[in-house]
Structure formats: C-alpha cells, structure tokens
Design an enzyme around this catalytic site. Structure first.
Site, PDB file in Angstrom:
ATOM      1  CB  SER A 105      -3.726  -8.642  -9.767  1.00  0.00           C
ATOM      2  OG  SER A 105      -3.496  -8.308  -8.530  1.00  0.00           O
ATOM      3  CG  ASP A 155      -5.095  -1.005  -6.301  1.00  0.00           C
ATOM      4  OD1 ASP A 155      -5.063  -1.720  -5.500  1.00  0.00           O
ATOM      5  OD2 ASP A 155      -4.682  -1.660  -7.436  1.00  0.00           O
ATOM      6  CG  HIS A 186      -6.424  -4.725  -7.070  1.00  0.00           C
ATOM      7  ND1 HIS A 186      -5.165  -4.178  -7.345  1.00  0.00           N
ATOM      8  CD2 HIS A 186      -6.465  -5.968  -7.171  1.00  0.00           C
ATOM      9  CE1 HIS A 186      -4.391  -5.084  -7.431  1.00  0.00           C
ATOM     10  NE2 HIS A 186      -5.163  -6.493  -7.622  1.00  0.00           N
TER      11      HIS A 186
HETATM   12  C1  MLT Z   1      -2.661 -10.224  -5.358  1.00  0.00           C
HETATM   13  O1  MLT Z   1      -3.432 -10.488  -4.805  1.00  0.00           O
HETATM   14  O2  MLT Z   1      -2.595 -10.923  -6.572  1.00  0.00           O
HETATM   15  C2  MLT Z   1      -1.487  -9.370  -5.060  1.00  0.00           C
HETATM   16  O3  MLT Z   1      -1.863  -8.117  -4.681  1.00  0.00           O
HETATM   17  C3  MLT Z   1      -0.361  -9.182  -5.949  1.00  0.00           C
HETATM   18  C4  MLT Z   1       0.371 -10.317  -5.932  1.00  0.00           C
HETATM   19  O4  MLT Z   1       0.573 -10.765  -4.893  1.00  0.00           O
HETATM   20  O5  MLT Z   1       1.436 -10.468  -6.993  1.00  0.00           O
END
Ligand code: MLT
Length: 207
Positions: A105, A155, A186
């Site tokens: 992520s 996702d 996700h």
């Molecule tokens: C997260 O929650 O980490 C995001 O979806 C990805 C990011 O902000 O880099």
C-alpha cells in the site's frame, strides 16, 4: 532498534541469503508490521524494516498525501531520496549489497517511487496493492529489473486500472513486470503471499 542518517527508526534482522528484503509498511504500520511476512517470503534473508517518518493522525506513512490517493509530490520526492540514502547507509553498515523492496500500500507506493527516482538502490520490487506514485519527466532505465505488482480485483483503494497503469509505466521504463490479479480487496491474503514467494524464487534462483 538502531538509527542511521537520515534517521529512520528501523529493525534489521541479519541473514545470509541475498538479496535482502527491504520491508515497507502501509499507512498506520511500523517497523514491526511486515517482519512476519518477510520471514515467510524468504527465510534466511536479511530483513531491513524502516518506519515511515510522516505522521497522519498519528499513523506512520512514508510520505504525505493531500487526500486519499492524492499525493504531496514534492514531499514524496524528498522522502524517496531520504529513504534511498538511508538504504545506502544501511547497506554499508550491515554489509548487504543487494535488496529487493517488498512494499504494501503506502509502502508499495514509495517502493514504486524508488524504482522511478533512485533505481540503483534496489535490485527488484514487489509492489503489493500499489498506485501510480508519480510520473517523472524522464523515465529511468530499469534494464529488466524484476517487478511484481500484486493487485486485488475488488480493491476499492487501488482500482484495477490503477494497477494496470503502474504496470504500464514501469514496463515503459524497461522493468520486467509481472502483474498478478487475485479476487481480493486491499488487504493481503494467503494468495498474495504465495504469489510473492513464487515470484521471488523465480527472480532469484538459488545458485
Ligand atoms: C494508503 O492508505 O496507504 C493509501 O491508499 C496508499 C497511499 O496513500 O500511499
């Protein structure tokens, strides 16, 4: 716990196999979050796990965002160079000369940014649920660096088009990209772990 310049809180777990794994957690994680994943992905490899230096409502991240999916690009660029410099220092300090990044992520997004801005510091990367971090004016020459993009077809944060866009961008830069979709959201699943393990083995056949 150790510190290096630029200072990142981090864990280092020594190991004999190469490459070592650079573990990059998601938003709200820390240096402990991906250690079990790293141990399972490549037993016997050194693990280096820094904690992101940005706080969003007390949740560590690797760079600032303005809103969900909208990144603060100057901050991302600065933080990418900081992380690359940290990794260079850590390589010398710990005697590990080759790293694969494993990012989830937000960690996948800074790993993608490392590939685009400082590709010399990593030999390959597994991007688990990534987005396009940025599109540099000049693409690097990735010369066949292995990259896995592990995406979830359901996702809600990283949509399938986004995963395809990351894959296309890195391919244009010359990476050897494998894009794998699974029926998932996700979060990481056993399938993600198995896919990553298999890809790591194929990318690094034991001599
Ligand atoms: C997260 O929650 O980490 C995001 O979806 C990805 C990011 O902000 O880099």
């Amino acid at each position: 716990m150790n510190t290096l310049s630029p200072e990142f809180r981090h864990l280092f777990i020594p190991g004999q196999r190469r490459p070592g794994l650079l573990l990059l957690h998601g938003t709200g994680g820390d240096e402990n979050s991906l250690i079990p994943l790293g141990r399972c992905l490549r037993p016997g490899a050194p693990l280096l796990s820094p904690r992101g230096r940005v706080l969003e409502n007390d949740m560590p991240r690797f760079f600032r965002r303005l809103a969900e999916g909208i990144f603060d690009e100057p901050d991302l660029i600065r933080r990418t160079h900081e992380l690359a410099d940290f990794l260079t220092g850590a390589s010398g300090k710990y005697g590990v000369d080759q790293w694969f990044a494993i990012g989830y992520s937000n960690g996948a997004n800074i790993a993608g940014s490392l590939l685009l801005l400082r590709p010399e510091v990593i030999a390959g990367a597994a991007l688990l649920r990534p987005m396009v971090p940025l599109v540099p004016e000049k693409l690097p020459a990735l010369n066949g660096k292995p990259v896995l993009i592990a995406a979830g077809s359901r996702d809600p944060i990283c949509a399938p088009e986004e995963s395809r866009a990351v894959a296309a961008l890195l391919k244009r830069a010359g990476a050897k990209v494998r894009l794998e979709f699974e029926d998932a959201e996700h979060g990481l699943t056993e399938t993600t772990v198995a896919t990553t393990q298999r890809w790591l083995e194929e990318a690094n056949p034991e001599k």
